[in-house]
Design a protein around this motif. Structure first.
Motif, mmCIF file in Angstrom:
data_model
loop_
_atom_site.group_PDB
_atom_site.id
_atom_site.type_symbol
_atom_site.label_atom_id
_atom_site.label_comp_id
_atom_site.label_asym_id
_atom_site.label_seq_id
_atom_site.Cartn_x
_atom_site.Cartn_y
_atom_site.Cartn_z
ATOM 1 N N GLN A 73 0.818 -1.211 0.000
ATOM 2 C CA GLN A 73 0.000 0.000 0.000
ATOM 3 C C GLN A 73 0.855 1.267 0.000
ATOM 4 N N ARG A 74 2.085 1.140 -0.413
ATOM 5 C CA ARG A 74 3.019 2.271 -0.364
ATOM 6 C C ARG A 74 2.613 3.425 -1.272
ATOM 7 N N LYS A 75 2.024 3.129 -2.404
ATOM 8 C CA LYS A 75 1.648 4.210 -3.321
ATOM 9 C C LYS A 75 0.639 5.142 -2.655
ATOM 10 N N GLU A 76 -0.392 4.581 -2.047
ATOM 11 C CA GLU A 76 -1.425 5.387 -1.389
ATOM 12 C C GLU A 76 -0.874 6.100 -0.159
ATOM 13 N N ILE A 77 -0.070 5.406 0.627
ATOM 14 C CA ILE A 77 0.506 6.015 1.830
ATOM 15 C C ILE A 77 1.499 7.108 1.437
ATOM 16 N N GLY A 78 2.293 6.864 0.405
ATOM 17 C CA GLY A 78 3.236 7.871 -0.082
ATOM 18 C C GLY A 78 2.528 9.134 -0.549
ATOM 19 N N PHE A 79 1.384 8.961 -1.200
ATOM 20 C CA PHE A 79 0.596 10.111 -1.641
ATOM 21 C C PHE A 79 0.107 10.912 -0.431
ATOM 22 N N LYS A 80 -0.320 10.225 0.613
ATOM 23 C CA LYS A 80 -0.782 10.911 1.824
ATOM 24 C C LYS A 80 0.374 11.637 2.512
ATOM 25 N N ILE A 81 1.552 11.051 2.479
ATOM 26 C CA ILE A 81 2.724 11.713 3.048
ATOM 27 C C ILE A 81 3.039 12.982 2.268
ATOM 28 N N LEU A 82 2.987 12.906 0.946
ATOM 29 C CA LEU A 82 3.259 14.088 0.125
ATOM 30 C C LEU A 82 2.229 15.188 0.359
ATOM 31 N N LEU A 83 0.966 14.810 0.502
ATOM 32 C CA LEU A 83 -0.062 15.806 0.810
ATOM 33 C C LEU A 83 0.211 16.468 2.153
ATOM 34 N N LEU A 84 0.576 15.670 3.130
ATOM 35 C CA LEU A 84 0.868 16.203 4.455
ATOM 36 C C LEU A 84 2.062 17.160 4.400
ATOM 37 N N LEU A 85 3.080 16.786 3.664
ATOM 38 C CA LEU A 85 4.278 17.621 3.558
ATOM 39 C C LEU A 85 4.067 18.860 2.698
ATOM 40 N N SER A 86 3.008 18.873 1.892
ATOM 41 C CA SER A 86 2.753 20.035 1.035
ATOM 42 C C SER A 86 2.396 21.280 1.841
ATOM 43 N N ASN A 87 1.999 21.113 3.082
ATOM 44 C CA ASN A 87 1.702 22.274 3.930
ATOM 45 C C ASN A 87 2.957 23.047 4.316
ATOM 46 N N ILE A 88 4.100 22.407 4.286
ATOM 47 C CA ILE A 88 5.337 23.064 4.721
ATOM 48 C C ILE A 88 5.682 24.267 3.848
ATOM 49 N N PRO A 89 5.768 24.132 2.518
ATOM 50 C CA PRO A 89 6.118 25.323 1.725
ATOM 51 C C PRO A 89 5.041 26.412 1.766
ATOM 52 N N ILE A 90 3.785 26.024 1.889
ATOM 53 C CA ILE A 90 2.713 27.015 1.964
ATOM 54 C C ILE A 90 2.845 27.825 3.248
ATOM 55 N N THR A 91 3.028 27.140 4.355
ATOM 56 C CA THR A 91 3.172 27.818 5.642
ATOM 57 C C THR A 91 4.444 28.654 5.677
ATOM 58 N N PHE A 92 5.509 28.160 5.081
ATOM 59 C CA PHE A 92 6.756 28.926 5.027
ATOM 60 C C PHE A 92 6.559 30.193 4.211
ATOM 61 N N PHE A 93 5.811 30.113 3.123
ATOM 62 C CA PHE A 93 5.501 31.292 2.300
ATOM 63 C C PHE A 93 4.727 32.325 3.125
ATOM 64 N N TYR A 94 3.725 31.880 3.876
ATOM 65 C CA TYR A 94 2.972 32.783 4.750
ATOM 66 C C TYR A 94 3.902 33.417 5.782
ATOM 67 N N TYR A 95 4.782 32.621 6.350
ATOM 68 C CA TYR A 95 5.732 33.111 7.340
ATOM 69 C C TYR A 95 6.621 34.210 6.756
ATOM 70 N N LEU A 96 7.132 33.987 5.545
ATOM 71 C CA LEU A 96 7.980 35.002 4.914
ATOM 72 C C LEU A 96 7.232 36.312 4.699
ATOM 73 N N ILE A 97 5.998 36.230 4.286
ATOM 74 C CA ILE A 97 5.204 37.438 4.064
ATOM 75 C C ILE A 97 4.975 38.183 5.381
ATOM 76 N N VAL A 98 4.648 37.446 6.425
ATOM 77 C CA VAL A 98 4.392 38.076 7.723
ATOM 78 C C VAL A 98 5.671 38.721 8.271
ATOM 79 N N MET A 99 6.810 38.065 8.117
ATOM 80 C CA MET A 99 8.048 38.602 8.654
ATOM 81 C C MET A 99 8.561 39.807 7.862
ATOM 82 N N LYS A 100 8.210 39.901 6.586
ATOM 83 C CA LYS A 100 8.648 41.054 5.787
ATOM 84 C C LYS A 100 7.804 42.285 6.039
ATOM 85 N N SER A 101 6.627 42.099 6.626
ATOM 86 C CA SER A 101 5.771 43.276 6.846
ATOM 87 C C SER A 101 6.035 43.946 8.163
#
Length: 101
Positions: A73-101
């Motif tokens: 079941q690695r394909k399905e679990i791997g997809f869920k891991i990638l979805l979970l990790l996709s929040n990291i760059p989004i949150t980092f982008f928000y963080y950069l915007i907040v810190m620059k203001s």
């Protein structure tokens, strides 16, 4: 003889956590921007961000363990891991915007 488990991986909490974290983080970021960068929003946002990091890390460890122990079941679990990790760059982008203001 080893039995092969062909049942699909029926774990929904990781998807709910991913979507929930994204929605709440985006809401708090939008609230911060709309409130003309009011620091009181950060008083709410930072503890949530810390809690989200901890809960997402726990879910990542859980999924990684399942990834190792359920090879069929690695394909399905791997997809869920990638979805979970996709929040990291989004949150980092928000963080950069907040810190620059």
């Amino acid at each position: 003889m080893k039995t092969i488990n062909e049942q699909p991986f029926k774990e929904k909490q990781s998807l709910e956590l991913t979507i929930g974290s994204f929605v709440i983080t985006t809401f708090l970021f939008a609230l911060y921007i709309i409130s003309n960068e009011d620091p009181t929003v950060l008083v709410i946002a930072w503890p949530f961000a810390l809690a989200a990091i901890i809960v997402n890390a726990i879910m990542f460890i859980h999924l990684a363990e399942k990834f190792l122990h359920l090879p069929q079941q690695r394909k399905e679990i791997g997809f869920k891991i990638l979805l979970l990790l996709s929040n990291i760059p989004i949150t980092f982008f928000y963080y950069l915007i907040v810190m620059k203001s």
